[in-house]
Design a protein around this motif. Structure first.
Motif, PDB file in Angstrom:
ATOM      1  N   LEU A  24      11.817 -42.198  35.727  1.00  0.00           N
ATOM      2  CA  LEU A  24      13.104 -41.928  36.371  1.00  0.00           C
ATOM      3  C   LEU A  24      14.238 -42.669  35.666  1.00  0.00           C
ATOM      4  O   LEU A  24      15.309 -42.108  35.441  1.00  0.00           O
ATOM      5  CB  LEU A  24      13.064 -42.289  37.859  1.00  0.00           C
ATOM      6  CG  LEU A  24      14.336 -42.015  38.652  1.00  0.00           C
ATOM      7  CD1 LEU A  24      14.715 -40.542  38.598  1.00  0.00           C
ATOM      8  CD2 LEU A  24      14.182 -42.479  40.098  1.00  0.00           C
ATOM      9  N   THR A  47      21.539 -38.931  45.285  1.00  0.00           N
ATOM     10  CA  THR A  47      21.061 -40.307  45.124  1.00  0.00           C
ATOM     11  C   THR A  47      20.010 -40.641  46.173  1.00  0.00           C
ATOM     12  O   THR A  47      18.962 -41.210  45.855  1.00  0.00           O
ATOM     13  CB  THR A  47      22.244 -41.297  45.207  1.00  0.00           C
ATOM     14  OG1 THR A  47      23.194 -40.962  44.195  1.00  0.00           O
ATOM     15  CG2 THR A  47      21.786 -42.724  45.017  1.00  0.00           C
ATOM     16  N   TYR A  50      16.785 -38.840  45.317  1.00  0.00           N
ATOM     17  CA  TYR A  50      15.989 -39.531  44.300  1.00  0.00           C
ATOM     18  C   TYR A  50      15.088 -40.583  44.946  1.00  0.00           C
ATOM     19  O   TYR A  50      13.908 -40.691  44.610  1.00  0.00           O
ATOM     20  CB  TYR A  50      16.883 -40.232  43.274  1.00  0.00           C
ATOM     21  CG  TYR A  50      17.422 -39.351  42.182  1.00  0.00           C
ATOM     22  CD1 TYR A  50      16.621 -38.480  41.474  1.00  0.00           C
ATOM     23  CD2 TYR A  50      18.767 -39.415  41.835  1.00  0.00           C
ATOM     24  CE1 TYR A  50      17.135 -37.685  40.464  1.00  0.00           C
ATOM     25  CE2 TYR A  50      19.287 -38.624  40.826  1.00  0.00           C
ATOM     26  CZ  TYR A  50      18.460 -37.760  40.151  1.00  0.00           C
ATOM     27  OH  TYR A  50      18.970 -36.981  39.157  1.00  0.00           O
ATOM     28  N   LEU A  72      11.567 -34.459  39.726  1.00  0.00           N
ATOM     29  CA  LEU A  72      12.665 -35.320  39.283  1.00  0.00           C
ATOM     30  C   LEU A  72      13.510 -34.652  38.193  1.00  0.00           C
ATOM     31  O   LEU A  72      14.737 -34.745  38.211  1.00  0.00           O
ATOM     32  CB  LEU A  72      12.119 -36.663  38.789  1.00  0.00           C
ATOM     33  CG  LEU A  72      11.569 -37.583  39.872  1.00  0.00           C
ATOM     34  CD1 LEU A  72      10.858 -38.783  39.240  1.00  0.00           C
ATOM     35  CD2 LEU A  72      12.657 -38.041  40.822  1.00  0.00           C
ATOM     36  N   THR A  76      17.470 -33.651  38.651  1.00  0.00           N
ATOM     37  CA  THR A  76      18.432 -34.163  37.682  1.00  0.00           C
ATOM     38  C   THR A  76      19.139 -33.021  36.960  1.00  0.00           C
ATOM     39  O   THR A  76      20.359 -33.074  36.751  1.00  0.00           O
ATOM     40  CB  THR A  76      17.731 -35.092  36.675  1.00  0.00           C
ATOM     41  OG1 THR A  76      17.034 -36.111  37.405  1.00  0.00           O
ATOM     42  CG2 THR A  76      18.722 -35.736  35.737  1.00  0.00           C
TER      43      THR A  76
END
Length: 174
Positions: A24, A47, A50, A72, A76
């Motif tokens: 990450l 955020t 995540y 992930l 992103t």
């Protein structure tokens, strides 16, 4: 068992931490600093997502490392696309981002907006005190930013008002 389920689950959590966390960090460094800024509510949500995703990858034994990597990367990539669109398209940016607005300006409270945003004068007084000010006489404006934070503009700081450009007055029909 609640307190201990064997070394296998502990080993899995440790390995997933060692794999996922650095992945990450590298992913976020690759996509740039903008990925984790909290400029608007969408940024805040990504955020938090995540964090929740990282926790799920590490603790949920039904989520493999490969599944976590894809998740992930997709989050992103979607964040990158949305921020790229918001930078390149004013229309899209206006749709995604909340417009900053005056809660207090030139000696007047915007009571209508304060009611809508569920803020009291005491909340604003507290923010003014946190800035080391003892009176609203020292405050030119209080702005509710697009990310939900409050900005205090001191009167002494207001020689030019270019920082206030683009703030919607939203004052009783304005």
């Amino acid at each position: 068992m609640i307190l201990y389920d064997g070394w296998k689950s502990i080993f899995r959590v440790a390995i997933m931490c060692l794999l996922t966390y650095p992945f990450l960090v590298v992913l976020l460094r690759f996509f740039g600093k903008r990925t984790l800024t909290n400029e608007n509510i969408f940024d805040f949500i990504i955020t938090v997502t995540y964090g929740a995703t990282l926790a799920s990858i590490i603790t949920n034994d039904k989520v493999t490392f490969a599944d976590g990597v894809v998740l992930l990367v997709m989050l992103t990539l979607l964040q990158y696309i949305v921020t790229k669109l918001s930078v390149n398209s004013k229309r899209f940016s206006d749709y995604i981002k909340a417009t900053p607005a005056f809660l207090y300006y030139d000696g007047r409270f915007n009571e209508e907006l304060m009611l809508k945003e569920r803020l009291r004068k005491e909340d604003l007084r507290s923010k003014v005190r946190q800035q080391g000010l003892n009176s609203f006489e020292n405050v030119e404006a209080i702005v509710l930013e697009g990310d939900g934070s409050l900005s205090i503009i001191k009167k002494a700081d207001v020689e030019t008002k270019d920082a206030l450009e683009g703030v919607a007055e939203k004052w009783g029909g304005n």
